[in-house]
Design a protein around this motif. Structure first.
Motif, PDB file in Angstrom:
ATOM      1  N   LEU A 392       0.807  -1.221   0.000  1.00 17.65           N
ATOM      2  CA  LEU A 392       0.000   0.000   0.000  1.00 17.65           C
ATOM      3  C   LEU A 392       0.840   1.271   0.000  1.00 17.65           C
ATOM      4  O   LEU A 392       0.345   2.327  -0.409  1.00 17.65           O
ATOM      5  CB  LEU A 392      -0.917  -0.001   1.228  1.00 17.65           C
ATOM      6  N   ASP A 707      -4.075  -3.659   6.506  1.00 18.14           N
ATOM      7  CA  ASP A 707      -4.386  -2.569   5.578  1.00 18.14           C
ATOM      8  C   ASP A 707      -4.893  -1.354   6.341  1.00 18.14           C
ATOM      9  O   ASP A 707      -4.510  -0.210   6.051  1.00 18.14           O
ATOM     10  CB  ASP A 707      -5.438  -3.016   4.568  1.00 18.14           C
ATOM     11  N   ARG A 711      -3.043   2.251   6.272  1.00 23.49           N
ATOM     12  CA  ARG A 711      -3.779   3.397   5.719  1.00 23.49           C
ATOM     13  C   ARG A 711      -3.896   4.519   6.754  1.00 23.49           C
ATOM     14  O   ARG A 711      -3.814   5.709   6.407  1.00 23.49           O
ATOM     15  CB  ARG A 711      -5.167   2.958   5.251  1.00 23.49           C
ATOM     16  N   GLU A 717      -5.189   8.160   6.203  1.00 22.15           N
ATOM     17  CA  GLU A 717      -6.611   8.065   5.885  1.00 22.15           C
ATOM     18  C   GLU A 717      -7.435   7.902   7.171  1.00 22.15           C
ATOM     19  O   GLU A 717      -7.020   7.244   8.125  1.00 22.15           O
ATOM     20  CB  GLU A 717      -6.860   6.877   4.960  1.00 22.15           C
ATOM     21  N   LEU A 720     -11.687   4.521   6.581  1.00 18.42           N
ATOM     22  CA  LEU A 720     -11.068   3.215   6.352  1.00 18.42           C
ATOM     23  C   LEU A 720     -12.061   2.225   5.762  1.00 18.42           C
ATOM     24  O   LEU A 720     -13.284   2.382   5.909  1.00 18.42           O
ATOM     25  CB  LEU A 720     -10.517   2.678   7.674  1.00 18.42           C
TER      26      LEU A 720
END
Length: 784
Positions: A392, A707, A711, A717, A720
């Motif tokens: 990612l 993940d 993130r 971020e 999510l």
């Protein structure tokens, strides 16, 4: 006629004889007779033997009118033995669980050899257990059985009687007996190995050789240690008797050089050990050693130079020269040790200076360093996060810190670092992201702009952190001030569920942010396919149609030595050929749970426990946090709740596992067998308990935990990906779940009623909070 005659001479071992005899009678292989020889012992050895004989018809007691010594006592036992094989055991030593079964299986596998040699481990009064350092000579690779000429390295093993099973008919035919005196094993072992027509080995610890603090024969200075000369006279006399019979086995010319070297080494050991010879006898011992070395020396026998020098000094009787050389060698070692310590101190100082300099240089926002407890190989939560970083956030270059022995586990494209090197400290000083599942490196100072992510070691069942302050057995001298300094450096703590969040915030109080996103290491369990499961089972050698049980007990803090709570060989034997066990010891266990091979496979060295979870059909554990990961697979979990009171008193748990279990519970070995034999391990009731357990502890383990962490932490971020509901998850099915597994028509005892197993599975019965729906990160200060 029994398969084994176990002969135990007993003289002044009353404190240890109970454990010795119990270790024999508790063997899972029942076809033996136990002959206890009371060697005129003035203590309670005779009475103890009588007590055992009254309780078990396999026990026979032989009494000698006066003390004769180990050799004559063993001869008296041999005269009354009726077994196929003779097994000797000293009265203060013990057989390991399953030893006779392993010996019997190996004898059958190798066609009934004259001699089977197996391994041992020294057990010290401090609780430490150390395996024989020459165990490599017991490898089972290559042809078997064989003759000693094929593997002469067996003569480098400790020359004792109790690491061998000897066929009785062979011993009687060759007239092999024990002599009187100390070191009686020497003139027994050499002739046995050299005369045997067939020899086999068993690479398994079958005997625990007790190292007593005081009172052992070899640890008591005495003139009886001079008996070693008479014993070697008997060994060489045996060889000479074979010289008078040409063509007989063994060949004296082949073995004489090797026996001379072994004798010289043995005499050197006796002479140099301060607990063997009184000072008044050292000169006499050296004179006699000189005579023996000159008498039996074979000129030109190959040996390394230091060995030849040592033997020459012994042969020439140069006592003062020998003492001077030993003193010089000791001084050299001390000087070398002092130099090494000085160099290490200089190196440590240089690395500290290097780290300070590197901390003054700009931070690299595109660097991340990962590691796990003990600097082991790639895996666990940091491994899952490292993989997510590369996928990612490919702009971040990742590095993995591990000992060189584990570098091969690190995937290509990830930099390998060795802890304690300049490159490692450079990475720690200048990388923006540091990820670990245990305490960060001592000496690490968090820089402004660095992000430290602590993943912890799984969902906590047992007490952790500050909760160990009142539990010294579990704390093991933990430096709680240092623990809090480490906590103060954390930026984020990854949490699998609300229970973990509330626990970590209380036992690791600090100003960090909780990432309640799931357990990253479980992502692979959710993403695996049926094809992956089949491939892993094939790699491990699990036959098709077999139910593979993963047995993973936890570490017991209240025990100085860790022992297996289950006789796994007995378990699989009672369950039948359809079951096998994958035995995985805790990393702090210190040794394998079982011998590798057959239907009990030691997988303690397997690098990835997640692969073992996927390959297995059920988990058996006690208090290991692995149960929380495994429950996410929606496969059966069976709790072997042995010694719950002791574990609770020493370590403590955050909830009563018996009141809220992930499946069936067994209190002892027979109940565990009954759970699997009767089908309760995968029944409807077990499924209900597991569903409630998953709902409580696996709310976010949907394959996307790593993940979400990356993130949030790296990409910043806040919106999510949503969590996949439990009902919509499809973890890879086990091999057993692909087809029905009918209960066994077993004769094992019925499962007794258990308060825990009588639980309805209602989550309200467990003292835990309700699992929330996924939300944003929570901080400690907010929760307070």
């Amino acid at each position: 006629m029994p398969r084994f005659s176990v002969i135990v001479p007993a003289y002044r071992v009353q404190a240890y004889l109970h454990a010795c005899l119990e270790s024999v009678l508790a063997q899972s292989y029942p076809d033996f007779e136990l002959i206890v020889v009371d060697d005129g012992s003035p203590d309670a050895c005779g009475a103890i033997a009588d007590e055992f004989a009254a309780l078990d018809p396999r026990v026979r007691v032989v009494r000698l009118p006066r003390n004769e010594g180990l050799g004559p006592a063993r001869n008296a036992g041999m005269a009354r033995a009726g077994g196929d094989y003779l097994v000797f055991l000293d009265g203060d030593d013990t057989l390991t669980p399953g030893a006779l079964r392993a010996v019997a299986d190996r004898i059958k596998e190798t066609g009934g050899p004259d001699v089977l040699v197996y391994d041992y481990a020294r057990t010290y009064w401090t609780g430490e257990t150390v395996r024989n350092q020459a165990a490599a000579h017991l490898t089972e690779q290559g042809p078997a059985p064989f003759r000693l000429t094929d593997r002469p390295g067996l003569l480098k093993l400790l020359m004792v009687a109790w690491n061998k099973a000897v066929r009785r008919e062979f011993a009687e035919r060759e007239g092999l007996t024990f002599p009187p005196g100390y070191y009686e094993d020497t003139p027994w072992t050499y002739p046995v190995l050299m005369t045997a027509g067939s020899v086999a080995t068993l690479d398994r610890v079958c005997v625990h050789y007790r190292q007593r603090r005081r009172g052992s024969i070899l640890g008591t200075p005495s003139e009886r240690h001079l008996d070693v000369f008479d014993q070697y006279d008997r060994v060489f006399a045996f060889l000479e008797s074979r010289e008078s019979r040409p063509g007989t086995h063994p060949d004296p010319a082949r073995w004489r050089p090797l026996l001379y070297r072994r004798m010289a080494d043995h005499l050197t050991t006796v002479y140099t050990r301060p607990d063997r010879l009184p000072r008044s006898l050292r000169a006499e011992f050296l004179r006699r050693a000189r005579v023996h070395c000159r008498r039996y020396r074979v000129p030109g026998a190959p040996a390394p130079l230091p060995v030849r020098l040592r033997h020459a000094l012994l042969r020439l009787g140069l006592r003062r020269t020998y003492a001077a050389l030993r003193l010089a060698s000791a001084l050299r070692r001390r000087t070398a040790n002092g130099t090494t310590a000085l160099l290490n101190a200089v190196r440590a100082g240089a690395l500290r200076l290097h780290y300070r300099v590197q901390r003054c240089l700009p931070l690299r926002a595109d660097r991340a360093v990962f590691a796990v407890e003990g600097n082991r190989g790639y895996g666990r939560d940091p491994g899952a996060l490292e993989e997510a970083f590369r996928r990612l956030a490919p702009h971040v270059r990742t590095a993995w810190a591990a000992d060189p022995a584990h570098h091969h586990t690190v995937p290509p494209g990830t930099r390998r670092l060795t802890p304690g090197t300049a490159a490692h400290w450079t990475a720690l000083a200048r990388s923006r992201y540091l990820v670990r599942d245990s305490a960060f490196d001592p000496g690490l100072l968090r820089r402004r702009g660095q992000v430290l992510v602590q993943t912890q070691a799984g969902t906590p069942l047992k007490h952790m952190g500050l909760d160990l302050q009142e539990r010294p057995a579990a704390a093991h001298g933990t430096d709680f001030a240092r623990l809090l300094r480490d906590v103060d450096s954390w930026d984020h703590v990854v949490s699998a569920n609300r229970h973990s969040t509330l626990t970590w915030e209380r036992v690791h109080p600090g100003d960090w942010t909780t990432l309640e996103y799931g357990q990253p290491r479980t992502d692979v369990l959710q993403r695996a396919t049926a094809a992956d499961v089949a491939r892993l089972r094939e790699t491990l050698g699990i036959p098709e149609g077999t139910v593979a049980i993963l047995y993973a007990p936890t570490h017991r803090d209240y025990r100085r030595t860790q022992r297996a709570a289950l006789d796994l060989e007995r378990v699989v034997r009672r369950l039948g050929p359809r079951f096998m066990v994958l035995a995985r010891a805790h990393p702090r266990h210190g040794g394998p749970l079982a011998a590798s091979g057959g239907r009990v496979l030691d997988v303690g060295d397997h690098p990835h426990v997640e692969s073992l979870c996927l390959a297995s059909d059920a988990l058996v554990t006690d208090y290991s946090s692995l149960m929380f990961d495994y429950a996410g697979l929606d496969r059966p979990v069976v709790i072997h709740a042995a010694e719950p009171e002791a574990y609770e008193a020493a370590r403590g748990t955050y909830f009563d596992l018996r009141s809220f279990p992930p499946g069936a519970i067994a209190r002892d070995e027979d109940e565990l067998i009954a759970v699997f034999a009767g089908g309760d391990w995968h029944g409807a009731r077990a499924a209900r308990l597991r569903a409630a357990f998953r709902e409580r502890f696996c709310p976010y383990d949907d394959g996307r935990a790593a993940d979400r962490v990356v993130r949030r932490v790296v990409l910043g971020e806040t919106d999510l990906p949503p969590v996949v509901p439990l009902a919509a998850r499809r973890p890879a099915p086990s091999a057993a779940s692909l087809g029905p597994v009918a209960p066994l028509p077993s004769a094992v005892p019925a499962l007794r009623a258990d308060d825990a197993n009588a639980a309805t599975g209602d989550p309200a019965r467990a003292p835990l909070t309700t699992v929330p729906q996924p939300a944003g990160p929570r901080t400690v200060t907010d929760s307070l």
